[in-house]
Structures are given as C-alpha cells and as structure tokens.
Motif scaffolding. Structure first.
Motif, short mmCIF file in Angstrom:
data_model
loop_
_atom_site.label_atom_id
_atom_site.label_comp_id
_atom_site.label_asym_id
_atom_site.label_seq_id
_atom_site.Cartn_x
_atom_site.Cartn_y
_atom_site.Cartn_z
N PRO A 61 2.10 8.28 -4.91
CA PRO A 61 2.99 8.26 -3.74
C PRO A 61 4.39 8.76 -4.11
CG PRO A 61 1.77 6.20 -3.94
CD PRO A 61 1.54 6.95 -5.21
N SER A 62 4.91 9.68 -3.30
CA SER A 62 6.24 10.23 -3.57
C SER A 62 6.93 10.57 -2.25
CB SER A 62 6.15 11.48 -4.45
OG SER A 62 7.43 12.08 -4.58
N GLN A 95 2.02 3.83 3.08
CA GLN A 95 3.43 3.85 3.47
C GLN A 95 4.02 5.25 3.36
OE1 GLN A 95 4.65 0.66 0.75
NE2 GLN A 95 5.54 -0.41 2.52
N THR A 96 3.61 5.97 2.29
CA THR A 96 4.12 7.34 2.11
C THR A 96 3.63 8.24 3.22
OG1 THR A 96 4.15 7.02 -0.29
CG2 THR A 96 4.28 9.28 0.53
N ASP A 99 0.86 -1.19 0.00
CA ASP A 99 0.00 0.00 0.00
C ASP A 99 0.90 1.23 0.00
OD1 ASP A 99 -1.80 2.02 0.39
OD2 ASP A 99 -2.94 0.98 1.96
N SER A 100 1.33 1.67 -1.18
CA SER A 100 2.31 2.75 -1.29
C SER A 100 1.79 4.06 -0.71
CB SER A 100 2.70 2.95 -2.76
OG SER A 100 3.31 1.79 -3.28
N SER A 101 0.51 4.33 -0.88
CA SER A 101 -0.06 5.58 -0.37
C SER A 101 0.04 5.64 1.16
CB SER A 101 -1.52 5.71 -0.81
OG SER A 101 -1.61 5.80 -2.22
N SER A 108 12.00 2.76 -5.94
CA SER A 108 10.59 2.41 -6.12
C SER A 108 9.89 2.30 -4.77
CB SER A 108 10.46 1.08 -6.88
OG SER A 108 9.10 0.69 -6.94
N THR A 109 8.71 2.91 -4.68
CA THR A 109 7.94 2.84 -3.44
C THR A 109 7.23 1.50 -3.26
OG1 THR A 109 6.06 3.86 -4.58
CG2 THR A 109 7.56 5.33 -3.39
N GLU A 110 7.47 0.59 -4.18
CA GLU A 110 6.86 -0.73 -4.05
C GLU A 110 7.58 -1.58 -3.00
OE1 GLU A 110 6.85 -2.50 -7.86
OE2 GLU A 110 5.50 -1.03 -8.77
N HIS A 111 8.77 -1.18 -2.60
CA HIS A 111 9.57 -1.97 -1.65
C HIS A 111 9.63 -1.25 -0.31
CE1 HIS A 111 10.79 -4.47 -5.02
NE2 HIS A 111 11.12 -3.35 -5.68
#
Length: 748
Positions: free
Chosen positions: A99-100, A37-38, A33-35, A223-226
């Motif tokens: 997400p950034s 996590q960000t 859940d990248s959002s 990458s925000t996937e990790h």
C-alpha cells in the motif's frame, strides 16, 4: 450574509464535502486493512480531481476574458490530476502490492504536469505591476522562493526525514512543486485585481501548504497503519477542488471581491530563507560533503537574493522618508510650500528689507459652487503655475489654504513688490479653460513691508489686512499696508468682541419708522431698525456694526433677536390698540440669515411664541442677498408658505432687479432712497422711479418709496402711482411708545 448562504446551499460544494466525509468515514471503518484503505484513498481522489478540472473549465467561460488563460491552465491541471489518480486507483485494484499513497511513476508524472500547469498559471497571470521597479521586486521575490524550494528539495532527495520514504526522487519533486505552488497561489490570492476572491483562493493556498507538510511529516504520520494519515493526505485535494467552485458561486450571485489593502506575499522570501536554512542545517550532520555542494550553492544564491531584496527595501525606505519630508513641506495639490514650511523659511530668507504678499482669489466660491470642487482644484493648480511664472528666482510661494496664497519677496522694496503684484494680476487675468468653460481669474493682493526679525505671523497679518482693504475698494487690485489700516482692524476686532456680548447685556434696541398710505397718509406699517446702545460709546450706527456682524456670522444671532423683538412689539400693539390690527411690521433680514438652515422654522416659532399673525410680518431683503442663491430662494418660498409678506428692499440698486422679479416670491417693492432724493430735479431719477412704479403695478406688487423728506417729493411720488411712503417727512425712526402717540394724534 448572502455569499455565505449561497456557498452553504451550492449542490456541487455539498457533493464535494459529502464525498470527503464518506471517504474519511471509510478510512476509519476499514482501519487495519491498508490495501483497501489505499484503494479508497485513490478512489476518493478521482472525483475531487475531476471537480477541479470541471471548475476551471466552468470559470473559463464565467470569469473576465483576461482570466481565461489562467482558468484554462487550472482546468488542465485538474484533468492531469484526474488521469494520474485514475491510473493509480486502477493499478491498486488490479495489481495490489505494498500500500502506498505516494503513487507510482505514471501518477507522479501526471502530478508533476498538473502542478507545473498550476504554477505556470499563477506566474504568467497579469500581476498588476505598473512599473519596472515593481516587476523587478516581484521577480526577485519569486526567484528567492524558487531557489529556496530547490534547496529544500535537494536536501530531502539525499536525506529525507522519515525512513518510510523510499522514493527520494518523488519526495524531492513533491517538495519543490509544493513550495513553488504555495508561493504562486499566495500571489494569486493577494495581488491587485486577483482572478479569484480571497475566500476562494485561500483554500487553494492551504492545499499547497498542507501537501508540503503532509509529505514530510515523520514517523507515524507517514504510516498507512493509521486512518488519520489518509485523512491528512486527502485534505489538500479537497481544498484545491472547492476553491474554483466557491469562485463560481460568487460570480453567479454577483458578489464583489475586495482589493487587498496590503500584500503580505512580500514577506514570503524571508520565510523561505528561514525554512531553507532550517532544513539545510538539519541535513548537515548526516550528509556527505559531495552531496552538500548543490545545497550549499543554493543557500549562497538565496542569501544573495535576500540581500538584494534588503537593498531594494532600504532604497524604498529612503525614498519614503524623502517623500514624507516633502509632504510635510509641500501643499499636496499645488506643490507649493505649505503654511508650516513657509513660516519656518521666513527667518532664513528675511535678511534685509523685503516684502510680503497675501493673495486671495476673488469670487472663487462661485467656481466651486457652479462648476464643482474638481474644477476649483484645477483652477488652483493653474494659479500656482502662474504665480511661479510671475515671481523671481528665490522668491518663496506658499498656499496658505483654500484659495489664499502668500509670497515672500526677499530684498524687494515697496516699488519692486508693486511691480511683481502687477505681473501677478496680469498673469491671472489671462483666460483659461476649466472643464470646457473659459474662466478669467481675478485676485486681491495685500502688500506688507518685511524687515529682518519680524515675526511671520505679524507679517502675514499685515498683508492680510491690506488684502481685505483691496477687496473693500473693489477687488482685483493690490494695496500697500498702512498703520491706519491696522488701527482700523484693531478697532473692528474690539467692536466684534464687544458685539458678541451685546445681546446678553441688553444693549441692542429697536426703533420703528412709520410707513404711511399716500392716499390718506394714515399709518399702515412700520420698519423696525436696530440700534446698539453701547455702554461707553453711546449709540453705535448700524453702518458700523452690521457689516462686521455679517462678516463674522454674528448677524444670525442678532437678526433672530431683532425678529423676536419686532414680532413681540407688533403683537403687543395689536392687543392694546385697535388701529394696529392690520398693521405690518417690517424686519430686515440679511442674506446670511436666509441661507442659515432652519431659518423658516425659526420664523414660524417666533410667530407662534409671540402671537403675531404671519400676515402682519413683512420680511425685507435686499436684491444682493437673494441674487442667484438657491438656498435664499427656497427660504423665501418657505416664508411665503407661512403667509409672511416679502419686500424687496433698496430696489433698483442691483444689476439684476428685473430678473429677480420673475423668480423671487416678493409681495412689495421698496424704491431705494437714492432715487427719491433728487427725483424733483434730476430727470433720470424720475424716470427710474416711474419704471419701478409701473412694474409694481403690472406685477400686482405693493410699491413703497423710501426717503421721502419734502412735500414736493411726496407729491411727485404720489403722482407716479406709489401706494406707500416712508421718510423723515412723516417721522424719523422712533421708540415704540411714539408710534402709539401717532395713532392718538390721528384720532384727534
């Protein structure tokens, strides 16, 4: 261990670590859940930023006043980070999008402001640079790093490594600021008198380095996937937050930070140029020519800067080599030639008849002992200046070591050398102030002739012999070397060598001179006197070898043997003869023996081994041996504590006899023979003898008159109130068996 224990227990540090661990745990819990996590990432950043701001503000009041501006700017940087990251957190919650972790324009501005504040704080911090050259080198290094950071930022702005980077401006700003911050933080960690201890500074240095690495990691590391990407990007904030609080703990417990012994940040410019060239060549294949103009210009500038730094380093190395050469030739204290350089220069300067002077300051040890070694060093520097003023241009002066100096006078014959020696004595005799004391310096000077081809060691030896002759004649004078002096010194050297083997070869012996009670002329004691039965010379007078033994230190070994032999003989007499039960055995002890550590313990051991009661032993010392000497005085107090008697021998011949009577724990006075020999014909001799007797009686000391040779002397001495007498009238020094015969004759 105390600082580390305090760090482990500090609640703020534990809280920061706890926040970090919770945040990292949530990254993995909500993996995918990248959002979310960000949002967790920016939420975790805010308390870490606030900790930096609060820590800087806290240190503003705790640290030294000269660090106040530094910590104010660090606190301001933390506040900027807090505002920017708080805005970004709210933005990701209220207006979620892609997400950034790079942040938007607002966060970037606050980040740039905060990082700039950090950089300025490090650059304007007092650097401890004392000279213009040090400041020039530092700013040359600083400019090199700044330009290198600019080149790297330019390259990444046009051609970033990772395709994930879409905001080239943000990447370039981050690159430049992080590289400069790395340099600045490293400077703070390693300069002289830094604002924070190294254990606190290194986390902040590491933060800038990690920030730079994490910004430019390619591929999956962006990458925000990790989940681990969030952990990597969070670490710089953790490091920069804990640094000030570590410093707070150290200040609170009073831990002292060590000054670094060297400054590795001087290597940064060379590392910076390496990074710059690597990045430049990585961008080169894919970058348009127009985009390379700025990067190429930067590379040219940084190359010129490093070349200039190399020139400075080359100049420094040349100066260092010159200083090393000078240090190898010059005495560090006086800046005169040292012994090695002086010896090497003699063959070059010795082209015609010349003279060598050897100078030794008289009584220099008293300056060190009474005023301290710093005062002695000050005096030596002044002496060196006066020697320079006394000699001619072209004369070579050297410090041989301690308070000894040597001067080579090229072309100076005996008369010229004597004139220069007189001038040296005149210059040294001028009073000078040393640590609020007026000191008059005296010296003994030996002069030796020097001819081309003479060995330096031989010249110094001859001048040294003449110098000791000057001391023997009364000091504060100069003496020319003669062959007779050399012959005498050679003979003394042989005698010293043979004396070292005399104890092992059983060549020493003791004779005993009786001491009688004047009232009934009965034997009450003896004075033991050493003799050297040399295998080839026969009996060697103590006048010949005792001064040599004292000068070389052999008197300690010889004196201990004499003490043991006299006590052994005294104990044997007491066992074998009833008359000897209360007899006193006198042993002469030199001042050097008294000052030897453990002398009192040696006496106690000898008494225990031989069985002689301490009350039957009398240690005889001269006035000069104990004159103003704390070590000797302590030894005498220790001897009295054992029960040993103390006699002040040759009394009346030194200048401070009356003062010694008030300080030395003596039990008897022995009037010197020089006052007895003319006592019946010279009124002054009789007056001195009378005064000594009266003082002994008033102070409850026993009184002994030495050197009684006639009946008239005995009668007058007895009339003056002396209790005991010693001299040829009663007996010469004899072997121990003849002492026994005197007891036998007394019984008849």
């Amino acid at each position: 261990m105390r600082p580390f224990e305090s760090l482990r227990r500090d609640p703020v540090l534990l809280t920061l670590i706890g926040i970090t661990l919770v945040g990292c745990g949530l990254f993995f819990v909500f993996a995918g859940d990248s959002s979310l996590q960000t949002q967790i990432y920016w939420a975790t950043q805010v308390p870490l930023d606030a900790a930096l701001a609060l820590g800087g503000w806290r240190l503003r009041g705790l640290a030294h006043t000269r660090y106040r501006r530094f910590w104010s700017m660090i606190g301001f940087a933390g506040a900027s980070f807090t505002l920017g990251d708080s805005y970004q957190f709210l933005h990701t919650v209220l207006a979620p999008g892609i997400p950034s972790m790079s942040g938007g324009m607002v966060q970037t501005v606050f980040f740039a402001v905060g990082m700039t504040s950090n950089v300025i704080a490090c650059l304007i911090f007092p650097q401890g640079l004392r000279t213009r050259r040090e400041r020039f080198v530092f700013w040359l290094d600083a400019t090199t790093v700044l330009v290198g950071g600019g080149v790297v930022a330019w390259c990444f702005a046009f051609n970033p490594i990772s395709s994930v980077h879409v905001d080239r401006t943000n990447a370039s700003v981050t690159a430049a600021l992080v590289l400069v911050a790395t340099f600045s933080a490293t400077k703070v960690a390693l300069i002289r008198n830094p604002p924070m201890a190294r254990i606190a500074a290194w986390p902040m240095v590491s933060a800038a380095m990690i920030q730079g690495v994490s910004t430019f990691l390619p591929g999956d590391f962006q990458s925000t996937e990790h989940a681990y990407v969030f952990v990597i990007r969070l670490l710089p904030s953790v490091c920069i937050a804990v640094g000030p609080w570590i410093q707070v703990v150290l200040l609170r417990i009073g831990a002292v930070q060590d000054e670094p012994k060297r400054r590795p940040y001087s290597l940064l410019p060379y590392g910076m140029i390496a990074v710059t060239f690597v990045v430049f060549f990585m961008m080169l294949p894919d970058t348009a020519t127009s985009q390379l103009v700025g990067a190429t210009a930067g590379v040219v500038v940084i190359t010129c800067l490093v070349a200039g730094r190399q020139l400075v380093a080359f100049h420094d190395n040349m100066q260092l080599i010159e200083r090393l050469d000078q240090a190898n030739a010059v005495d560090g204290l006086t800046l005169l030639a040292n012994r090695t350089h002086f010896t090497e220069e003699i063959p070059r300067l010795l082209t015609r008849q010349s003279s060598m002077l050897h100078i030794d300051l008289d009584d220099f040890k008293e300056i060190n002992d009474t005023m301290g070694h710093a005062a002695g060093d000050t005096l030596l520097i002044e002496v060196a200046d006066r020697l320079r003023a006394a000699v001619r241009p072209g004369d070579l002066i050297s410090r041989q070591g301690g308070d000894e100096f040597a001067i080579l006078l090229p072309g100076a014959g005996p008369d010229d050398a004597a004139l220069i020696a007189d001038e040296i004595l005149r210059q040294l005799a001028v009073p000078l102030d040393v640590r609020q004391h007026t000191v008059v310096t005296r010296a003994s000077i030996g002069i030796a002739p020097a001819l081309p081809g003479d060995e330096a060691s031989a010249l110094l030896s001859m001048a040294d012999i003449a110098m000791y002759e000057a001391k023997r004649r009364g000091k504060s004078m100069w003496v020319h070397y003669t062959d007779d002096m050399g012959a005498r010194v050679s003979a003394e050297a042989v005698l010293i060598r043979e004396m070292s083997q005399a104890i092992e070869n059983n060549e020493f012996m003791l004779v005993y001179q009786p001491i009688v009670r004047l009232a009934d002329e009965r034997l009450t004691g003896v004075e033991s006197l050493i003799r050297w039965n040399h295998p080839t010379r026969g009996l060697v007078s103590p006048v010949e070898f005792i001064p040599l033994a004292e000068r070389t230190g052999q008197i300690v070994t010889i004196g201990l043997w004499a003490l043991g032999e006299a006590c052994r003989q005294g104990a044997a007499w007491r066992r074998e003869h009833p008359e000897a039960q209360n007899m006193s055995v006198g042993v002469n002890v030199a001042g050097r023996q008294l000052r030897t550590p453990g002398f009192v313990a040696d006496v106690a051991a000898v008494l225990a081994t031989t069985g002689l009661p301490a009350g039957n032993l009398t240690i005889e010392v001269t006035e000069t041996a104990v004159l103003d000497d704390e070590e000797s005085h302590e030894a005498m107090v220790g001897l009295r504590a054992l029960g040993v008697k103390l006699a002040l021998d040759d009394f009346g011949t030194a200048a401070s006899s009356l003062g010694l009577l008030l300080t030395c724990p003596v039990t008897s006075l022995k009037l010197d023979r020089s006052f007895v020999e003319s006592i019946t014909t010279v009124g002054r001799q009789s007056a001195v003898a009378t005064a000594v007797s009266q003082m002994a009686s008033a102070l409850d000391f026993a009184s002994v008159a030495e050197g009684i040779e006639t009946v008239e002397q005995r009668d007058l001495i007895k009339k003056l109130g002396y209790q005991y007498g010693q001299g040829y009238l009663y007996s010469k020094p004899v072997a121990p068996e003849l002492i026994v015969e005197q007891w036998a004759a007394a019984r008849v």
